[in-house]
Structure formats: structure tokens, C-alpha cells
Design a protein around this motif. Structure first.
Motif, PDB file in Angstrom:
ATOM      1  N   CYS A 130     -14.242  -0.567   2.341  1.00  0.00           N
ATOM      2  CA  CYS A 130     -13.742  -1.835   1.801  1.00  0.00           C
ATOM      3  C   CYS A 130     -14.221  -2.060   0.367  1.00  0.00           C
ATOM      4  O   CYS A 130     -13.490  -2.622  -0.465  1.00  0.00           O
ATOM      5  CB  CYS A 130     -14.178  -2.995   2.694  1.00  0.00           C
ATOM      6  SG  CYS A 130     -13.395  -2.970   4.325  1.00  0.00           S
ATOM      7  N   ILE A 131     -15.449  -1.637   0.068  1.00  0.00           N
ATOM      8  CA  ILE A 131     -15.952  -1.726  -1.308  1.00  0.00           C
ATOM      9  C   ILE A 131     -15.096  -0.861  -2.227  1.00  0.00           C
ATOM     10  O   ILE A 131     -14.685  -1.278  -3.321  1.00  0.00           O
ATOM     11  CB  ILE A 131     -17.427  -1.296  -1.372  1.00  0.00           C
ATOM     12  CG1 ILE A 131     -18.311  -2.308  -0.640  1.00  0.00           C
ATOM     13  CG2 ILE A 131     -17.891  -1.149  -2.825  1.00  0.00           C
ATOM     14  CD1 ILE A 131     -19.762  -1.884  -0.501  1.00  0.00           C
ATOM     15  N   ALA A 132     -14.813   0.360  -1.772  1.00  0.00           N
ATOM     16  CA  ALA A 132     -13.976   1.266  -2.563  1.00  0.00           C
ATOM     17  C   ALA A 132     -12.569   0.701  -2.731  1.00  0.00           C
ATOM     18  O   ALA A 132     -11.964   0.822  -3.801  1.00  0.00           O
ATOM     19  CB  ALA A 132     -13.920   2.631  -1.886  1.00  0.00           C
ATOM     20  N   TYR A 133     -12.053   0.056  -1.705  1.00  0.00           N
ATOM     21  CA  TYR A 133     -10.713  -0.538  -1.771  1.00  0.00           C
ATOM     22  C   TYR A 133     -10.655  -1.658  -2.809  1.00  0.00           C
ATOM     23  O   TYR A 133      -9.672  -1.792  -3.546  1.00  0.00           O
ATOM     24  CB  TYR A 133     -10.336  -1.072  -0.389  1.00  0.00           C
ATOM     25  CG  TYR A 133      -9.019  -1.817  -0.350  1.00  0.00           C
ATOM     26  CD1 TYR A 133      -7.813  -1.129  -0.446  1.00  0.00           C
ATOM     27  CD2 TYR A 133      -8.999  -3.202  -0.216  1.00  0.00           C
ATOM     28  CE1 TYR A 133      -6.609  -1.825  -0.409  1.00  0.00           C
ATOM     29  CE2 TYR A 133      -7.797  -3.896  -0.170  1.00  0.00           C
ATOM     30  CZ  TYR A 133      -6.607  -3.203  -0.271  1.00  0.00           C
ATOM     31  OH  TYR A 133      -5.408  -3.896  -0.235  1.00  0.00           O
ATOM     32  N   ASN A 134     -11.727  -2.453  -2.884  1.00  0.00           N
ATOM     33  CA  ASN A 134     -11.759  -3.580  -3.823  1.00  0.00           C
ATOM     34  C   ASN A 134     -12.004  -3.151  -5.262  1.00  0.00           C
ATOM     35  O   ASN A 134     -11.446  -3.753  -6.196  1.00  0.00           O
ATOM     36  CB  ASN A 134     -12.851  -4.580  -3.413  1.00  0.00           C
ATOM     37  CG  ASN A 134     -12.431  -5.449  -2.235  1.00  0.00           C
ATOM     38  OD1 ASN A 134     -11.245  -5.655  -2.004  1.00  0.00           O
ATOM     39  ND2 ASN A 134     -13.411  -5.946  -1.490  1.00  0.00           N
ATOM     40  N   HIS A 135     -12.828  -2.111  -5.465  1.00  0.00           N
ATOM     41  CA  HIS A 135     -13.349  -1.866  -6.808  1.00  0.00           C
ATOM     42  C   HIS A 135     -13.160  -0.426  -7.310  1.00  0.00           C
ATOM     43  O   HIS A 135     -13.843  -0.004  -8.239  1.00  0.00           O
ATOM     44  CB  HIS A 135     -14.843  -2.221  -6.848  1.00  0.00           C
ATOM     45  CG  HIS A 135     -15.118  -3.600  -6.327  1.00  0.00           C
ATOM     46  ND1 HIS A 135     -14.706  -4.736  -6.970  1.00  0.00           N
ATOM     47  CD2 HIS A 135     -15.766  -4.021  -5.187  1.00  0.00           C
ATOM     48  CE1 HIS A 135     -15.084  -5.812  -6.283  1.00  0.00           C
ATOM     49  NE2 HIS A 135     -15.729  -5.395  -5.190  1.00  0.00           N
ATOM     50  N   SER A 136     -12.250   0.317  -6.691  1.00  0.00           N
ATOM     51  CA  SER A 136     -11.982   1.669  -7.183  1.00  0.00           C
ATOM     52  C   SER A 136     -10.496   1.986  -7.030  1.00  0.00           C
ATOM     53  O   SER A 136      -9.744   1.224  -6.402  1.00  0.00           O
ATOM     54  CB  SER A 136     -12.809   2.710  -6.417  1.00  0.00           C
ATOM     55  OG  SER A 136     -12.262   2.918  -5.125  1.00  0.00           O
ATOM     56  N   LYS A 137     -10.102   3.073  -7.605  1.00  0.00           N
ATOM     57  CA  LYS A 137      -8.705   3.522  -7.503  1.00  0.00           C
ATOM     58  C   LYS A 137      -8.656   4.952  -6.945  1.00  0.00           C
ATOM     59  O   LYS A 137      -7.900   5.794  -7.407  1.00  0.00           O
ATOM     60  CB  LYS A 137      -8.026   3.462  -8.870  1.00  0.00           C
ATOM     61  CG  LYS A 137      -7.934   2.048  -9.436  1.00  0.00           C
ATOM     62  CD  LYS A 137      -7.244   2.047 -10.792  1.00  0.00           C
ATOM     63  CE  LYS A 137      -7.147   0.619 -11.352  1.00  0.00           C
ATOM     64  NZ  LYS A 137      -6.490   0.598 -12.682  1.00  0.00           N
ATOM     65  N   TRP A 138      -9.476   5.215  -5.961  1.00  0.00           N
ATOM     66  CA  TRP A 138      -9.537   6.548  -5.382  1.00  0.00           C
ATOM     67  C   TRP A 138      -8.201   6.882  -4.706  1.00  0.00           C
ATOM     68  O   TRP A 138      -7.682   6.098  -3.910  1.00  0.00           O
ATOM     69  CB  TRP A 138     -10.657   6.643  -4.353  1.00  0.00           C
ATOM     70  CG  TRP A 138     -12.029   6.518  -4.946  1.00  0.00           C
ATOM     71  CD1 TRP A 138     -12.356   6.613  -6.259  1.00  0.00           C
ATOM     72  CD2 TRP A 138     -13.244   6.289  -4.239  1.00  0.00           C
ATOM     73  NE1 TRP A 138     -13.700   6.446  -6.428  1.00  0.00           N
ATOM     74  CE2 TRP A 138     -14.282   6.248  -5.196  1.00  0.00           C
ATOM     75  CE3 TRP A 138     -13.562   6.120  -2.905  1.00  0.00           C
ATOM     76  CZ2 TRP A 138     -15.602   6.049  -4.855  1.00  0.00           C
ATOM     77  CZ3 TRP A 138     -14.885   5.917  -2.551  1.00  0.00           C
ATOM     78  CH2 TRP A 138     -15.891   5.887  -3.522  1.00  0.00           C
ATOM     79  N   PRO A 139      -7.648   8.058  -4.982  1.00  0.00           N
ATOM     80  CA  PRO A 139      -6.371   8.462  -4.363  1.00  0.00           C
ATOM     81  C   PRO A 139      -6.446   8.536  -2.828  1.00  0.00           C
ATOM     82  O   PRO A 139      -5.439   8.308  -2.156  1.00  0.00           O
ATOM     83  CB  PRO A 139      -6.101   9.840  -4.963  1.00  0.00           C
ATOM     84  CG  PRO A 139      -6.853   9.851  -6.262  1.00  0.00           C
ATOM     85  CD  PRO A 139      -8.093   9.039  -5.996  1.00  0.00           C
ATOM     86  N   ILE A 140      -7.646   8.845  -2.313  1.00  0.00           N
ATOM     87  CA  ILE A 140      -7.766   8.991  -0.856  1.00  0.00           C
ATOM     88  C   ILE A 140      -7.518   7.679  -0.118  1.00  0.00           C
ATOM     89  O   ILE A 140      -7.240   7.684   1.090  1.00  0.00           O
ATOM     90  CB  ILE A 140      -9.148   9.546  -0.457  1.00  0.00           C
ATOM     91  CG1 ILE A 140     -10.263   8.579  -0.890  1.00  0.00           C
ATOM     92  CG2 ILE A 140      -9.386  10.928  -1.017  1.00  0.00           C
ATOM     93  CD1 ILE A 140     -11.628   8.968  -0.351  1.00  0.00           C
ATOM     94  N   LEU A 141      -7.598   6.566  -0.844  1.00  0.00           N
ATOM     95  CA  LEU A 141      -7.380   5.270  -0.199  1.00  0.00           C
ATOM     96  C   LEU A 141      -5.936   5.116   0.280  1.00  0.00           C
ATOM     97  O   LEU A 141      -5.660   4.313   1.173  1.00  0.00           O
ATOM     98  CB  LEU A 141      -7.725   4.135  -1.163  1.00  0.00           C
ATOM     99  CG  LEU A 141      -9.199   4.027  -1.590  1.00  0.00           C
ATOM    100  CD1 LEU A 141      -9.362   2.941  -2.641  1.00  0.00           C
ATOM    101  CD2 LEU A 141     -10.084   3.737  -0.381  1.00  0.00           C
ATOM    102  N   LEU A 142      -5.039   5.900  -0.324  1.00  0.00           N
ATOM    103  CA  LEU A 142      -3.632   5.803   0.040  1.00  0.00           C
ATOM    104  C   LEU A 142      -3.402   6.132   1.517  1.00  0.00           C
ATOM    105  O   LEU A 142      -2.569   5.500   2.177  1.00  0.00           O
ATOM    106  CB  LEU A 142      -2.801   6.752  -0.838  1.00  0.00           C
ATOM    107  CG  LEU A 142      -1.284   6.726  -0.600  1.00  0.00           C
ATOM    108  CD1 LEU A 142      -0.725   5.342  -0.909  1.00  0.00           C
ATOM    109  CD2 LEU A 142      -0.593   7.783  -1.451  1.00  0.00           C
ATOM    110  N   ASN A 143      -4.153   7.093   2.042  1.00  0.00           N
ATOM    111  CA  ASN A 143      -3.995   7.461   3.453  1.00  0.00           C
ATOM    112  C   ASN A 143      -4.425   6.329   4.379  1.00  0.00           C
ATOM    113  O   ASN A 143      -3.824   6.108   5.436  1.00  0.00           O
ATOM    114  CB  ASN A 143      -4.808   8.723   3.767  1.00  0.00           C
ATOM    115  CG  ASN A 143      -4.272   9.944   3.039  1.00  0.00           C
ATOM    116  OD1 ASN A 143      -3.073  10.109   2.885  1.00  0.00           O
ATOM    117  ND2 ASN A 143      -5.175  10.799   2.576  1.00  0.00           N
TER     118      ASN A 143
END
Length: 233
Positions: free
Chosen positions: A200-213
Motif C-alpha cells: 500500500c505504501i508503494a501504491y501511494n508513493h511509487s510508480k513501480w510497474p509491478i503494481l499493475l498486476n
């Protein structure tokens, strides 16, 4: 039915003989053989033709029933083969998915983060990461803080998100529509709580491509994760 038909024909022939010899032709001679043959042939031939037609119809009916039975058996066999194929495919899918989840959970043991207070590994690494982020998120820019903590942690800390991302991609791409929601729920349930918070932290404050999955699986639309998302805004 056939037996009664033949019995009836036999009785009819006997009746014709009796009628001819005892009623029509009491004074029977050799000259009467011709008329007798005509009499018998004239009566027997239509009967034989009738019997042939009845037997032909009966054969056609039997063949039709046999064909319908064969078609029904073929349909049932295909249905059974498909069910067995679907079951084998489902078992293969589940085996692969749980192997991916096991790999992700085992990798979490290698995660580590080094802070002034010491070096933490495994589940403690995730817990310390969240603890530090929560304590500093009010006073520091969260995106910058995320980058700093990423530098302090081993790659294994974030590889866990990558591994679970692969598991969700596997579900998105290969799970049947009827079972997809069930597999997503199971996989999410098996994720450590601290890892879900990190997600959730990564979802709020990053643009990591892996979040797409994760997004494609609808993870961030669930009420259980919305609490973490709102908390780490």
C-alpha cells in the motif's frame, strides 16, 4: 411382436389349406395343382411382402435407436473427457500457484534492513520498515522517505512484492473467470500483513510497474487494503 406375427401367418396359411382342401376342392386331382399353386402364391406373396416391409421398418427403427444411443454415448464420453481435462488443468494451475506463493513466503526470510538500531531480517525487516515509515511519514516527504528506506533495505525486501506480483499475474492470465476471485482471495490471505502494508505504501508513493498486476486483480479496491492505503497517504 415378431413371434405373434409369425404365429398369425402360420395360422392363416393353415386356414387357407383347410379351406381349399375341405371346402373348395374336396375332389382334388393333379390338374388342380396349378390352381392350388396360384391360390397359395396369390395369397402368400402379399403376406411375405407385408412381413418384409414390417421387418424392414423394424430394422430401420433399431438402427435409428442404435445410432441415437451411439451419439448419446459419444456426447457423454466427450463430456467426461472434458471434465477430466478441466480437472487436470485446474490441479496443475493450483500446484503452480501455490509453488509461487511458497517461493514468495520463503524469500521473505532473506529480507533485511539495516538501521542505526541494528540489522533486521525476515519478518522483523518488514515490521521495522513499516515502523520507521510510520514514525517519519508525518515529518518527511513520503516519496523521498520510500526511496531512502529502499536504499537501506536489501533487494529481497522488495523482491517479495515482485514474487507476489508474479503470482497475481499468473492468476490474471490463466485462472478461469469462475475461480479467479477465489484464488485472489487465497493469495491475498497468505500474504504477510506487513507485506500488504508495504504494498500500500508503494501504491501511494511509487510508480513501480509491478503494481499493475495487483491493480488488475482488484487488490486495491478491497476494503481491507483501503484502510492501509488511507493510513499511509
Amino acid at each position: 411382436m415378431k413371434r405373434w406375427l409369425f404365429i398369425g401367418v402360420g395360422l392363416l396359411i393353415s386356414a387357407m389349406y383347410t379351406t381349399y382342401f375341405y371346402v373348395v376342392g374336396k375332389d382334388f386331382s393333379k390338374g388342380d395343382l396349378g390352381p392350388l399353386g396360384d391360390f397359395i402364391g396369390g395369397n402368400i406373396n402379399p403376406l411375405l411382402t407385408f412381413i418384409s416391409v414390417v421387418l424392414l421398418i423394424d430394422t430401420v427403427v433399431i438402427q435409428r435407436i442404435a445410432t441415437e444411443d451411439a451419439k448419446a454415448s459419444e456426447v457423454e464420453a466427450r463430456k467426461t473427457i472434458k471434465q477430466q481435462s478441466d480437472l487436470a488443468a485446474k490441479q496443475s494451475f493450483e500446484s503452480s500457484l501455490f509453488n509461487l506463493i511458497s517461493l514468495s513466503l520463503n524469500e521473505s526470510k532473506n529480507a533485511s534492513i539495516t538501521l542505526k538500531s541494528g540489522r533486521y531480517t525476515g519478518s522483523q525487516a518488514f515490521g521495522k520498515y513499516i515502523e520507521v515509515f510510520e514514525s517519519l511519514m508525518v515529518s518527511q516527504d513520503k516519496t523521498t522517505l520510500l526511496s531512502k528506506l529502499e536504499e537501506l533495505s536489501s533487494d529481497a525486501l522488495f523482491d517479495n512484492l515482485k514474487n507476489f506480483s508474479i503470482a497475481f499475474k499468473f492468476i490474471n492470465d490463466y485462472a478461469s473467470s469462475a475461480d479467479k476471485e477465489n484464488y485472489i482471495s487465497i493469495t491475498l490471505t497468505m500474504m504477510p500483513t506487513s507485506l500488504m502494508q508495504l504494498l500500500c505504501i508503494a501504491y501511494n508513493h511509487s510508480k513501480w510497474p509491478i503494481l499493475l498486476n495487483f491493480e488488475k486483480a482488484g487488490i486495491f479496491d478491497r476494503d481491507s487494503l483501503k484502510l492501509y492505503i488511507n493510513h499511509f497517504l
